[in-house]
Design a protein around this motif. Structure first.
Motif, PDB file in Angstrom:
ATOM      1  N   LEU A   1       0.814  -1.226   0.000  1.00 35.09           N
ATOM      2  CA  LEU A   1       0.000   0.000   0.000  1.00 35.09           C
ATOM      3  C   LEU A   1       0.846   1.274   0.000  1.00 35.09           C
ATOM      4  CD1 LEU A   1      -2.756  -0.999   2.581  1.00 35.09           C
ATOM      5  CD2 LEU A   1      -3.061  -0.628   0.146  1.00 35.09           C
ATOM      6  N   GLY A   2       2.145   1.113   0.300  1.00 34.96           N
ATOM      7  CA  GLY A   2       3.021   2.286   0.449  1.00 34.96           C
ATOM      8  C   GLY A   2       3.020   3.188  -0.777  1.00 34.96           C
ATOM      9  N   LEU A   3       3.228   2.584  -1.965  1.00 35.05           N
ATOM     10  CA  LEU A   3       3.319   3.417  -3.183  1.00 35.05           C
ATOM     11  C   LEU A   3       1.957   4.028  -3.544  1.00 35.05           C
ATOM     12  CD1 LEU A   3       5.838   1.423  -5.421  1.00 35.05           C
ATOM     13  CD2 LEU A   3       6.230   3.558  -4.180  1.00 35.05           C
ATOM     14  N   SER A   4       0.856   3.325  -3.227  1.00 30.05           N
ATOM     15  CA  SER A   4      -0.476   3.915  -3.499  1.00 30.05           C
ATOM     16  C   SER A   4      -0.660   5.159  -2.649  1.00 30.05           C
ATOM     17  CB  SER A   4      -1.604   2.959  -3.150  1.00 30.05           C
ATOM     18  OG  SER A   4      -1.262   1.665  -3.441  1.00 30.05           O
ATOM     19  N   ILE A   5      -0.198   5.095  -1.383  1.00 29.07           N
ATOM     20  CA  ILE A   5      -0.314   6.272  -0.507  1.00 29.07           C
ATOM     21  C   ILE A   5       0.538   7.406  -1.078  1.00 29.07           C
ATOM     22  CG2 ILE A   5       0.180   7.152   1.823  1.00 29.07           C
ATOM     23  CD1 ILE A   5      -0.631   4.419   2.902  1.00 29.07           C
ATOM     24  N   CYS A   6       1.760   7.055  -1.533  1.00 32.96           N
ATOM     25  CA  CYS A   6       2.638   8.086  -2.125  1.00 32.96           C
ATOM     26  C   CYS A   6       1.935   8.750  -3.311  1.00 32.96           C
ATOM     27  CB  CYS A   6       3.941   7.461  -2.633  1.00 32.96           C
ATOM     28  SG  CYS A   6       4.984   6.891  -1.318  1.00 32.96           S
ATOM     29  N   LYS A   7       1.302   7.929  -4.153  1.00 39.81           N
ATOM     30  CA  LYS A   7       0.619   8.461  -5.347  1.00 39.81           C
ATOM     31  C   LYS A   7      -0.502   9.417  -4.933  1.00 39.81           C
ATOM     32  CE  LYS A   7      -1.604   6.961  -9.548  1.00 39.81           C
ATOM     33  NZ  LYS A   7      -2.830   6.272  -9.817  1.00 39.81           N
ATOM     34  N   SER A   8      -1.289   8.995  -3.946  1.00 36.47           N
ATOM     35  CA  SER A   8      -2.399   9.850  -3.481  1.00 36.47           C
ATOM     36  C   SER A   8      -1.881  11.177  -2.958  1.00 36.47           C
ATOM     37  CB  SER A   8      -3.152   9.154  -2.355  1.00 36.47           C
ATOM     38  OG  SER A   8      -4.132   8.354  -2.869  1.00 36.47           O
ATOM     39  N   ILE A   9      -0.791  11.121  -2.179  1.00 34.95           N
ATOM     40  CA  ILE A   9      -0.247  12.362  -1.602  1.00 34.95           C
ATOM     41  C   ILE A   9       0.276  13.277  -2.717  1.00 34.95           C
ATOM     42  CG2 ILE A   9       1.587  13.318  -0.128  1.00 34.95           C
ATOM     43  CD1 ILE A   9       1.282  10.815   1.636  1.00 34.95           C
ATOM     44  N   CYS A  10       1.035  12.678  -3.665  1.00 35.14           N
ATOM     45  CA  CYS A  10       1.600  13.515  -4.745  1.00 35.14           C
ATOM     46  C   CYS A  10       0.479  14.154  -5.568  1.00 35.14           C
ATOM     47  CB  CYS A  10       2.503  12.684  -5.658  1.00 35.14           C
ATOM     48  SG  CYS A  10       3.980  12.155  -4.822  1.00 35.14           S
ATOM     49  N   GLU A  11      -0.525  13.363  -5.888  1.00 37.25           N
ATOM     50  CA  GLU A  11      -1.630  13.921  -6.687  1.00 37.25           C
ATOM     51  C   GLU A  11      -2.405  14.961  -5.891  1.00 37.25           C
ATOM     52  OE1 GLU A  11      -3.703  10.501  -8.206  1.00 37.25           O
ATOM     53  OE2 GLU A  11      -2.189  10.189  -9.771  1.00 37.25           O
ATOM     54  N   GLY A  12      -2.497  14.748  -4.595  1.00 42.76           N
ATOM     55  CA  GLY A  12      -3.143  15.743  -3.726  1.00 42.76           C
ATOM     56  C   GLY A  12      -2.395  17.065  -3.712  1.00 42.76           C
ATOM     57  N   HIS A  13      -1.112  17.008  -4.056  1.00 43.21           N
ATOM     58  CA  HIS A  13      -0.306  18.235  -4.141  1.00 43.21           C
ATOM     59  C   HIS A  13      -0.294  18.794  -5.561  1.00 43.21           C
ATOM     60  CE1 HIS A  13       1.231  17.107  -0.189  1.00 43.21           C
ATOM     61  NE2 HIS A  13       1.676  18.346  -0.084  1.00 43.21           N
ATOM     62  N   GLY A  14      -1.055  18.171  -6.429  1.00 44.18           N
ATOM     63  CA  GLY A  14      -1.073  18.624  -7.834  1.00 44.18           C
ATOM     64  C   GLY A  14       0.151  18.135  -8.581  1.00 44.18           C
ATOM     65  N   GLY A  15       0.856  17.173  -8.020  1.00 45.85           N
ATOM     66  CA  GLY A  15       2.057  16.640  -8.681  1.00 45.85           C
ATOM     67  C   GLY A  15       1.831  15.221  -9.149  1.00 45.85           C
ATOM     68  N   ARG A  16       2.951  14.508  -9.409  1.00 43.75           N
ATOM     69  CA  ARG A  16       2.807  13.103  -9.837  1.00 43.75           C
ATOM     70  C   ARG A  16       4.024  12.305  -9.395  1.00 43.75           C
ATOM     71  NH1 ARG A  16       4.442  15.825 -14.478  1.00 43.75           N
ATOM     72  NH2 ARG A  16       6.294  14.871 -15.405  1.00 43.75           N
ATOM     73  N   ILE A  17       3.859  10.998  -9.415  1.00 48.74           N
ATOM     74  CA  ILE A  17       4.988  10.117  -9.093  1.00 48.74           C
ATOM     75  C   ILE A  17       5.080   9.070 -10.180  1.00 48.74           C
ATOM     76  CG2 ILE A  17       3.530   8.662  -7.568  1.00 48.74           C
ATOM     77  CD1 ILE A  17       6.105   8.206  -5.883  1.00 48.74           C
TER      78      ILE A  17
END
Ligand code: ADP
Length: 480
Positions: free
Chosen positions: A434-450
């Motif tokens: 689940l770690g990378l999914s959380i990272c993706k959600s956080i980055c997208e929440g910042h208007g960014g991407r991973i």
């Protein structure tokens, strides 16, 4: 017929429109025709009075009044032609006056000589019964005459009445034909929509694969079916994702629960070992394993909750502007010990004072997860490089390792929930997927991407791109 249906409404609009057009057209035709007919009568009077003036009245001095009277009577025969003619002089002398028209369609007006009349005068009486035409005529000798001619407008009225009857008769027929025609046409053109409705009714969660039949008509219906099909594609994908997620989540939770249950049963059955003090090493080990599974379970559950809260916006991201270089440097320092324990070298290459706007705590969580993964999945003797650089579109943070790498074909699903390349190994290491999914959600929440760049045996690069400091996307998320 349902008065709220499109078919009924379109047909009704069409009929109303046609009724309006027909009415306007009929009135215009009626008015134009009346004008035309009245003009013809006027032209006939003008012609006859001119003939009387030029061929008879001009020679009255030579031919005499009686000759004039006989000629008018003989050639123009006003009574038979339903006309009335009177020729008057300024002193009121009536040179000639015909009798009443044979059809008695009008009674001749009593008119004397009109002084100061220079031009022909035309008058139609109020009830459109007769047209009065007066032509002034001055002889070369200077004598003035006025020829008064009255014509009946009854034939005009009769023609107009005929026209009106035809229009009144045709009007309802035209409306009826138009109403039924447009009902059929509208109904026909709505057929594809009926098909869309029928097919859409059949689609449910059990057969989300079914699609609406798309015609190649190039019209709005084709656009509608295409849009609905695209929507169904998205629905199907998210439904599949949901099913997959439920299956993965139950599987993830079931494994530790099975282990915990098995271990507890084992301890209970091994009553002798449980009663003896100190506890046997075997029981101790089983209890430790149970605790480990319970911890894994609670980690998975809290990560799942965190993901759900991030996705639903329940977790509000901060949006402070801060020095990302400093955050990356301190986080890397904290992780250095962990890396060294595994004989992994952790290096940083950070541009000074790279500013970003966002949630310090959450961005640190992303970085920790990426470094932790690199340490977890890379063997001893490898190297992790953390790089932070400003970019046109904000800044780029990279965590690069020269570990085992990830097969290229797996990169696409890497950020999916519970996705792990080697499930058994990852579980052994303590990963939940689940770690990378959380990272993706956080980055997208910042208007960014991973994104990840890797291949088997090539090491991996995890690249986070964050937008520049004042970011409207982020603000929008916050105000939601
Ligand atoms: P986990 O909790 O299992 O680490 P993640 O979502 O963080 O879950 O990672 C998903 C999967 O991606 C991991 O199970 C692992 O197989 C793979 N992975 C992540 N980072 C790396 C890395 N640096 N090198 C190789 N594989 C990695």
């Amino acid at each position: 017929m349902n008065p709220r249906s499109i078919r009924f409404r379109l047909a009704a609009y069409q009929v109303c429109l046609l009724a309006g057009v027909l009415l306007a057209f009929s009135l215009a035709a009626f008015w134009g025709f009346r004008r035309h007919l009245t003009h013809s009568v006027e032209a006939q009077c003008a012609n006859l009075t001119r003939q009387i003036a030029e061929s008879l009245l001009s020679n009255v001095h030579v031919s005499g009044i009686d000759y004039l009277r006989d000629e008018v009577q003989e050639h123009y025969d006003p009574e038979t032609n339903n006309l009335f003619v009177r020729i008057v002089q300024p002193n009121g002398t009536v040179v000639y006056e015909s009798g009443e028209p044979h059809d008695r369609s009008f009674s001749p007006p009593q008119m004397s000589f009109l002084p100061n009349l220079k031009e022909n005068r035309v008058e139609v009486d109020a009830n459109n019964q007769r047209l009065v035409f007066i032509r002034p005529y001055i002889l070369s000798q200077g004598e003035s005459y006025q020829i008064q001619m009255v014509a009946s407008l009854r034939p005009v009225q009769a023609s107009l009445q005929g026209l009106w009857q035809v229009e009144v008769l045709l009007f309802p027929f035209a409306l009826l034909i138009s109403a039924s025609g447009s009902a059929v046409l509208v109904s026909r053109s709505l057929n594809p929509i009926r098909q869309v409705i029928a097919t859409a009714r059949k689609i449910n969660s059990g057969n989300l694969r079914q699609r609406l039949v798309e015609t190649s008509s190039g019209d709005e219906i084709q656009k509608l079916t295409r849009t609905l099909n695209q929507m169904l594609d998205r629905l199907e994908a998210s439904f599949k994702q949901m099913i997959q997620f439920t299956a993965d989540a139950s599987h993830e939770l079931r494994t530790p629960l099975t282990v915990i249950r098995g271990n507890l049963e084992l301890i209970l059955w091994n009553k002798a070992a449980l009663d003896s003090y100190p506890r046997t090493a075997e029981v101790q080990e089983t209890l430790a394993q149970t605790l480990e599974e319970a911890e894994r379970l609670s980690k998975t559950v809290s990560q799942l909750m965190e993901l759900t809260q991030l996705d639903s916006g329940e977790i509000q991201l901060e949006h402070e502007v801060f020095d990302l270089t400093e955050l990356v440097a301190t986080t890397a320092d904290q992780m250095k010990l962990l890396a060294e324990d595994k004989q992994i070298q952790l290096e940083t290459q950070l541009s000074p004072q790279v500013k970003t706007q966002g949630d310090r705590y959450r961005l640190k969580q992303v970085l920790l997860n990426l470094i932790d993964n690199a340490i977890k999945y890379c063997p001893a003797g490898t190297r992790i490089q953390i790089r932070l650089v400003p970019a046109d579109s904000g800044c780029v943070l990279e965590v690069k390792d020269n570990g085992p790498g990830i097969p290229r074909g797996e990169l696409q699903r890497l950020f999916d929930r519970f996705y792990r390349i080697d499930k058994a190994r990852s579980r052994e290491i303590g990963g939940s997927g689940l770690g990378l999914s959380i990272c993706k959600s956080i980055c997208e929440g910042h208007g960014g991407r991973i994104e990840a760049e890797s291949d088997l045996g090539q090491g991996s690069i995890f690249r986070v791109t964050l937008p520049p400091a004042t970011n409207p996307t982020l603000r929008r998320k916050e105000t939601q």
